[in-house]
Design an enzyme around this catalytic site. Sequence first.
Site, PDB file in Angstrom:
ATOM      1  CG  HIS A   1      -1.655  -1.354   1.093  1.00  0.00           C
ATOM      2  ND1 HIS A   1      -3.071  -1.013   1.903  1.00  0.00           N
ATOM      3  CD2 HIS A   1      -2.695  -1.587   0.567  1.00  0.00           C
ATOM      4  CE1 HIS A   1      -3.958  -1.726   1.619  1.00  0.00           C
ATOM      5  NE2 HIS A   1      -3.705  -2.999   0.546  1.00  0.00           N
TER       6      HIS A   1
ATOM      7  CD  GLU B   1      -1.881   5.041   3.180  1.00  0.00           C
ATOM      8  OE1 GLU B   1      -2.357   5.595   2.972  1.00  0.00           O
ATOM      9  OE2 GLU B   1      -1.649   4.443   2.201  1.00  0.00           O
TER      10      GLU B   1
ATOM     11  CB  CYS C   1      -6.062   0.561   4.433  1.00  0.00           C
ATOM     12  SG  CYS C   1      -4.767  -0.274   4.749  1.00  0.00           S
TER      13      CYS C   1
ATOM     14  CB  CYS D   1      -1.442   2.137   5.683  1.00  0.00           C
ATOM     15  SG  CYS D   1      -1.756   0.964   4.250  1.00  0.00           S
TER      16      CYS D   1
END
Length: 159
Positions: free
Chosen positions: A56, A58, A86, A89
Amino acid sequence: MIGDRERRFMQMAVALSRRGMENGDGGPFGSIVVRGEEIVGQGWNQVLLRNDPTAHAEVVAIRDACRHLGTFQLHDCEIYTSCEPCPMCLGAIYWARPQRVYFANTKEDAAAIDFDDSFIYREIEMPHNEKKIPFITFPDQEALQVFKDWKEKGDKTLY
C-alpha cells in the site's frame, strides 16, 4: 493548521496516486513522508505491480523513508497520504511513529469506489473462533522460551 506547505505536499501525494493508478500498479493511493521541507520517502499503491497485498502507498512510503534515513522511526517526520489509511497502514504508521498524518480522501470515500475496509475493523473485534479466517491458538513451549529469552536479553533494541 493547513497552509500552502501542507497543500503542496498533499498535491505530491495525490499526484503519486494518479501516476500509480494510470500505470496500472494498483489502486489510486499515494503517500509521501516529509522531514522539514524534504521529501524523504514516497510511495503509491503497488499491490498489482509487486503481487504484494502489503504494498500500500503508506507502507511503501514508510519503507522508502526508513531506508533513506537509515532508521526504523520517523519521529521527526510527517506523512501525507491521498486517503485515510486502512487498518494495515494505520498499524504501520503507529509503528513508525511520525509526528502527524495528513489525509485527503476518507475511508468512506474509499468504500464508495470498492476499497471498503469496514469488514477488517469488525474482524479485529471478533473472538478468534468467529473470524472469517480462523485464528487458532497453538501454544508452543519453544515459542514461549524465545519470548522469555528476549525479555532477559541485555543488548536488545526496543521499538
